[in-house]
Structure formats: structure tokens, C-alpha cells
Design a protein around this motif. Structure first.
Motif, PDB file in Angstrom:
ATOM      1  N   ILE A  25       4.989 -15.393   5.357  1.00 42.30           N
ATOM      2  CA  ILE A  25       4.672 -14.912   4.008  1.00 42.30           C
ATOM      3  C   ILE A  25       3.163 -14.948   3.773  1.00 42.30           C
ATOM      4  O   ILE A  25       2.579 -13.991   3.236  1.00 42.30           O
ATOM      5  N   ILE A  26       2.520 -16.030   4.186  1.00 39.27           N
ATOM      6  CA  ILE A  26       1.063 -16.168   4.028  1.00 39.27           C
ATOM      7  C   ILE A  26       0.346 -15.057   4.783  1.00 39.27           C
ATOM      8  O   ILE A  26      -0.618 -14.460   4.293  1.00 39.27           O
ATOM      9  N   SER A  27       0.805 -14.755   5.994  1.00 39.56           N
ATOM     10  CA  SER A  27       0.196 -13.699   6.800  1.00 39.56           C
ATOM     11  C   SER A  27       0.253 -12.357   6.072  1.00 39.56           C
ATOM     12  O   SER A  27      -0.744 -11.616   6.023  1.00 39.56           O
ATOM     13  N   ILE A  28       1.409 -12.026   5.497  1.00 38.32           N
ATOM     14  CA  ILE A  28       1.561 -10.763   4.769  1.00 38.32           C
ATOM     15  C   ILE A  28       0.645 -10.733   3.553  1.00 38.32           C
ATOM     16  O   ILE A  28      -0.043  -9.728   3.289  1.00 38.32           O
ATOM     17  N   ILE A  29       0.625 -11.812   2.783  1.00 40.93           N
ATOM     18  CA  ILE A  29      -0.210 -11.853   1.581  1.00 40.93           C
ATOM     19  C   ILE A  29      -1.682 -11.695   1.939  1.00 40.93           C
ATOM     20  O   ILE A  29      -2.424 -10.949   1.278  1.00 40.93           O
ATOM     21  N   ASN A  30      -2.135 -12.369   2.980  1.00 44.16           N
ATOM     22  CA  ASN A  30      -3.536 -12.242   3.406  1.00 44.16           C
ATOM     23  C   ASN A  30      -3.889 -10.799   3.750  1.00 44.16           C
ATOM     24  O   ASN A  30      -4.968 -10.307   3.376  1.00 44.16           O
ATOM     25  N   GLN A  31      -2.992 -10.106   4.431  1.00 51.32           N
ATOM     26  CA  GLN A  31      -3.253  -8.712   4.795  1.00 51.32           C
ATOM     27  C   GLN A  31      -3.281  -7.813   3.558  1.00 51.32           C
ATOM     28  O   GLN A  31      -4.092  -6.886   3.468  1.00 51.32           O
ATOM     29  N   LEU A  32      -2.417  -8.090   2.586  1.00 53.47           N
ATOM     30  CA  LEU A  32      -2.399  -7.290   1.363  1.00 53.47           C
ATOM     31  C   LEU A  32      -3.646  -7.548   0.511  1.00 53.47           C
ATOM     32  O   LEU A  32      -4.168  -6.631  -0.133  1.00 53.47           O
ATOM     33  N   ILE A  33      -4.111  -8.774   0.495  1.00 55.31           N
ATOM     34  CA  ILE A  33      -5.350  -9.088  -0.229  1.00 55.31           C
ATOM     35  C   ILE A  33      -6.519  -8.331   0.397  1.00 55.31           C
ATOM     36  O   ILE A  33      -7.381  -7.786  -0.315  1.00 55.31           O
ATOM     37  N   LYS A  34      -6.564  -8.256   1.725  1.00 55.18           N
ATOM     38  CA  LYS A  34      -7.613  -7.489   2.397  1.00 55.18           C
ATOM     39  C   LYS A  34      -7.542  -6.015   2.012  1.00 55.18           C
ATOM     40  O   LYS A  34      -8.574  -5.368   1.773  1.00 55.18           O
ATOM     41  N   SER A  35      -6.324  -5.479   1.939  1.00 53.62           N
ATOM     42  CA  SER A  35      -6.158  -4.074   1.532  1.00 53.62           C
ATOM     43  C   SER A  35      -6.644  -3.859   0.109  1.00 53.62           C
ATOM     44  O   SER A  35      -7.282  -2.843  -0.196  1.00 53.62           O
ATOM     45  N   ALA A  36      -6.357  -4.818  -0.765  1.00 55.54           N
ATOM     46  CA  ALA A  36      -6.799  -4.711  -2.157  1.00 55.54           C
ATOM     47  C   ALA A  36      -8.318  -4.731  -2.249  1.00 55.54           C
ATOM     48  O   ALA A  36      -8.927  -3.958  -3.012  1.00 55.54           O
ATOM     49  N   LYS A  37      -8.953  -5.593  -1.474  1.00 60.59           N
ATOM     50  CA  LYS A  37     -10.415  -5.695  -1.519  1.00 60.59           C
ATOM     51  C   LYS A  37     -11.078  -4.407  -1.067  1.00 60.59           C
ATOM     52  O   LYS A  37     -12.148  -4.036  -1.562  1.00 60.59           O
ATOM     53  N   LYS A  38     -10.450  -3.687  -0.140  1.00 60.41           N
ATOM     54  CA  LYS A  38     -10.990  -2.396   0.283  1.00 60.41           C
ATOM     55  C   LYS A  38     -10.996  -1.392  -0.867  1.00 60.41           C
ATOM     56  O   LYS A  38     -11.780  -0.436  -0.861  1.00 60.41           O
ATOM     57  N   GLU A  39     -10.121  -1.614  -1.839  1.00 60.73           N
ATOM     58  CA  GLU A  39     -10.047  -0.751  -3.020  1.00 60.73           C
ATOM     59  C   GLU A  39     -10.846  -1.326  -4.187  1.00 60.73           C
ATOM     60  O   GLU A  39     -10.781  -0.822  -5.306  1.00 60.73           O
ATOM     61  N   GLY A  40     -11.576  -2.407  -3.907  1.00 64.53           N
ATOM     62  CA  GLY A  40     -12.347  -3.043  -4.967  1.00 64.53           C
ATOM     63  C   GLY A  40     -11.507  -3.837  -5.941  1.00 64.53           C
ATOM     64  O   GLY A  40     -11.916  -4.072  -7.084  1.00 64.53           O
ATOM     65  N   GLN A  41     -10.335  -4.272  -5.488  1.00 63.64           N
ATOM     66  CA  GLN A  41      -9.382  -4.965  -6.354  1.00 63.64           C
ATOM     67  C   GLN A  41      -9.189  -6.421  -5.926  1.00 63.64           C
ATOM     68  O   GLN A  41      -9.292  -6.750  -4.738  1.00 63.64           O
ATOM     69  N   THR A  42      -8.891  -7.266  -6.908  1.00 62.20           N
ATOM     70  CA  THR A  42      -8.451  -8.634  -6.653  1.00 62.20           C
ATOM     71  C   THR A  42      -7.090  -8.800  -7.303  1.00 62.20           C
ATOM     72  O   THR A  42      -6.987  -8.713  -8.533  1.00 62.20           O
ATOM     73  N   PRO A  43      -6.025  -8.966  -6.536  1.00 58.10           N
ATOM     74  CA  PRO A  43      -4.687  -9.094  -7.136  1.00 58.10           C
ATOM     75  C   PRO A  43      -4.626 -10.208  -8.175  1.00 58.10           C
ATOM     76  O   PRO A  43      -5.165 -11.301  -7.962  1.00 58.10           O
ATOM     77  N   GLN A  44      -3.965  -9.909  -9.293  1.00 51.50           N
ATOM     78  CA  GLN A  44      -3.903 -10.848 -10.415  1.00 51.50           C
ATOM     79  C   GLN A  44      -2.732 -11.820 -10.322  1.00 51.50           C
ATOM     80  O   GLN A  44      -2.634 -12.741 -11.127  1.00 51.50           O
ATOM     81  N   GLY A  45      -1.857 -11.612  -9.380  1.00 49.41           N
ATOM     82  CA  GLY A  45      -0.716 -12.511  -9.241  1.00 49.41           C
ATOM     83  C   GLY A  45       0.144 -12.120  -8.063  1.00 49.41           C
ATOM     84  O   GLY A  45       0.007 -11.040  -7.489  1.00 49.41           O
ATOM     85  N   ILE A  46       1.041 -13.029  -7.693  1.00 49.65           N
ATOM     86  CA  ILE A  46       1.982 -12.813  -6.595  1.00 49.65           C
ATOM     87  C   ILE A  46       3.390 -13.056  -7.124  1.00 49.65           C
ATOM     88  O   ILE A  46       3.675 -14.127  -7.671  1.00 49.65           O
ATOM     89  N   GLY A  47       4.242 -12.081  -6.964  1.00 50.97           N
ATOM     90  CA  GLY A  47       5.651 -12.242  -7.326  1.00 50.97           C
ATOM     91  C   GLY A  47       6.481 -12.333  -6.059  1.00 50.97           C
ATOM     92  O   GLY A  47       6.303 -11.533  -5.138  1.00 50.97           O
ATOM     93  N   ILE A  48       7.367 -13.309  -6.002  1.00 50.85           N
ATOM     94  CA  ILE A  48       8.249 -13.493  -4.845  1.00 50.85           C
ATOM     95  C   ILE A  48       9.686 -13.248  -5.282  1.00 50.85           C
ATOM     96  O   ILE A  48      10.181 -13.903  -6.202  1.00 50.85           O
ATOM     97  N   ALA A  49      10.338 -12.301  -4.624  1.00 50.78           N
ATOM     98  CA  ALA A  49      11.755 -12.051  -4.872  1.00 50.78           C
ATOM     99  C   ALA A  49      12.545 -12.564  -3.677  1.00 50.78           C
ATOM    100  O   ALA A  49      12.294 -12.161  -2.546  1.00 50.78           O
ATOM    101  N   SER A  50      13.479 -13.458  -3.929  1.00 54.38           N
ATOM    102  CA  SER A  50      14.227 -14.075  -2.838  1.00 54.38           C
ATOM    103  C   SER A  50      15.722 -14.015  -3.092  1.00 54.38           C
ATOM    104  O   SER A  50      16.176 -14.093  -4.234  1.00 54.38           O
ATOM    105  N   ALA A  51      16.463 -13.898  -2.018  1.00 57.57           N
ATOM    106  CA  ALA A  51      17.908 -14.081  -2.099  1.00 57.57           C
ATOM    107  C   ALA A  51      18.204 -15.530  -2.453  1.00 57.57           C
ATOM    108  O   ALA A  51      17.383 -16.419  -2.222  1.00 57.57           O
TER     109      ALA A  51
END
Length: 307
Positions: A56-82
């Protein structure tokens, strides 16, 4: 090609934690998926919570990098679990498909990333995403996911009934086998993907290692054994859905999850059962349809719940 314009007032990350895969998405203000990626939930059956958290940490880190390329800082993380979720402590109390108990995923992720983290049930998240994508036009419906397990997200008069959709552990056969949850004859042991795979494989021979996509394809092409197994599973699912309609008086059921992504045979069996056994006045205007939304619906819903 024209570059898609996203609504960048804010962005959030949504993670859909399922029995076979972890799917993450960077989501804009309007609920559009900017980018997504996934990893297998476990590399082996004996994987630990530590390994799950690492993925999960690996995925979040990659998504944060993608956001930074767009000049964005994600405001929160939502986790949906079974599974059974404690939203107050952001803990997965029990998830049979994940093999975890008392997993304090929310606190651990918040400590690591230092941004707000919320935890919700995966089908609750999917229902929230459906509600937003429909511009809140449908206020009472049930989203049901049929895959590794079975769960439901219920929206009633515009209010999400959080944690109320453990339909996979509804008893549909009181003489059935014992479920690890402690109940007997749970729906998931008759209508989930693994349950129907197990039943088909009792046919031996060419059926011995058959997977759900193959079962669906063979049923579509007239294989009577595969059709019989899907029909039995559909009838158990239909029984649970009829009970839910009678209890909740909803007029729309959206069906999603891996089992319902392809083919018409299973879907039509469920539809026929529900319309046949629902009380006539409650059946008026009732729709049972395949959800049109893509695999990212759980991750999008998780991001939406961060609002």
C-alpha cells in the motif's frame, strides 16, 4: 490528442484493498481518475500485515509522485477495504479475504504520510462513487459486488448506511457449512467467485482447474455443468437480494465485481430470480442491472469519502 482537463481545486488518493489486488488512484475534485495503478494483494498465501502495508505504501508513494508532476499535493488518503471496519479507530477488525484481524491501517498510514487518512468498507465506497457519478440523482439504491467475496453498499434516501452491507455473511442455507466468521451457510460460500470455482471443479476432468473467466465463457457457450453451477450461485444471490429489497424497499440494485464484468448468463439468472420472488408491489419499478462503472470505482469512492 487533446490533453484532458482535470478539476484541480484539490486532489486525493483512493486505495481499494481487495482480496486479489490493491488498486490505487489519484482522483481530482470532480471524481475523475487522473492516474491509477495496482499490485497483487499478496505474493503468497502466508503474507503478513507488514507485507500488505508495504504494498500500500509503495502505491501511495507512486501516486504522490504523479500528483507532484501536476503541481498537486494530495489532501488526503481514503482506504476502502473488504471486511468489518471500525471507522473511529480506522482499523480493519476482520477481513476474511485479506486474512487480517485488528489491522490499524489508518493510523499507520497517517503516521507515515502526515496527511489525513480515512478508512471505509469497499462496497460503501463504491456506492458513494456511484452516487457522485450519478450527480446524486438516485437517492436509494444498493451496490453489490460479487468477486472474491460478496458485499453491498447501501444508499437510503441520500444517506450511506455505513457498515450495513455484509450481505456475503447473510445466512442463505441454515444447514450449510461453518464459515470462518462463525456463521453457518453464508452467501459467499455459494455465490462468490471462489465458491463457484470450487463447485465447478468437482466435475473433475477438464473442469479440475477451471477459473471463473473460463466458467463464465463456457456457460455462455452452452456448457450445461458450468450453467448449472452459475444458476445455483445466482439463485442464492437472488435470494439475498430479495430479502434486502423486502427489508429496505429500494428500487435499484447495481451489480459489480469480477464475477459480473463479463457474460450475460449469470446476470440474467439473478435478474429473473429477483423479479420472480420479490413481492409484486415492491417489484414495481425495481431494476437489477450491471454497474457501468470501471474497476476503479472503489478507489474513487474512497477518495470521495475524504471530502
Amino acid at each position: 490528442m487533446k490533453r484532458r482537463i482535470y478539476s484541480w481545486k484539490t486532489s486525493r488518493i483512493g486505495i481499494d484493498l481487495g482480496g486479489t489486488k490493491i488498486l490505487g488512484a489519484l482522483v481530482d475534485e470532480a471524481g475523475n481518475v487522473v492516474t491509477s495503478l495496482q499490485l497483487p494483494t499478496f505474493s503468497d498465501k502466508e503474507a503478513s500485515q507488514k507485507e500488505l502495508l508495504s504494498s500500500i505504501i509503495s502505491i501511495i508513494n507512486q501516486l504522490i509522485k504523479s500528483a507532484k508532476k501536476e503541481g498537486q499535493t494530495p489532501q488526503g488518503i481514503g482506504i476502502a477495504s473488504a471486511g468489518i471496519i471500525d471507522q473511529g479507530t480506522r482499523t480493519i477488525r476482520y477481513a476474511q479475504s485479506l486474512g487480517v484481524k485488528d489491522f490499524s491501517i489508518g493510523k499507520q498510514l497517517e503516521d507515515i504520510f502526515q496527511i489525513p487518512v480515512r478508512l471505509c468498507n469497499d462496497t460503501d465506497a463504491a456506492a458513494m462513487a456511484k452516487w457522485q457519478k450519478n450527480n446524486n440523482n438516485s437517492d436509494s439504491f444498493m451496490y453489490v459486488s460479487v468477486g472474491t467475496g460478496i458485499g453491498a453498499g447501501i444508499m437510503k434516501e441520500g444517506v450511506l448506511l455505513q457498515g450495513a452491507g455484509e450481505i456475503g455473511h447473510m445466512t442463505v442455507n441454515r444447514e450449510g457449512g461453518i464459515c470462518p466468521c462463525g456463521n453457518r451457510g453464508c452467501l459467499k460460500h455459494y455465490a462468490s467467485g471462489p465458491a463457484m470455482e470450487e463447485k465447478v471443479r468437482t466435475g473433475h476432468g477438464r473442469y479440475a482447474e477451471m477459473t471463473m473467466p473460463e466458467i463464465i465463457e463456457r456457460a455462455e457457450n452452452g456448457d450445461t455443468w458450468c450453467q448449472d453451477v452459475l444458476k445455483e450461485g445466482a439463485h442464492y444471490l437472488g435470494l439475498a437480494l430479495v430479502n434486502a429489497v423486502h427489508l429496505l424497499h429500494i428500487k435499484e440494485i447495481a451489480l459489480g465485481g469480477g464475477v459480473l464484468q463479463e457474460g450475460e448468463f449469470f446476470l440474467k439468472q439473478v435478474q429473473t430470480y429477483v423479479h420472480r420472488y420479490t413481492m409484486p408491489f415492491m417489484a414495481e419499478g425495481l431494476t437489477v442491472k450491471r454497474s457501468p462503472f470501471k474497476a476503479e470505482i472503489g478507489a474513487v469512492g474512497a477518495a470521495c469519502i475524504m471530502r
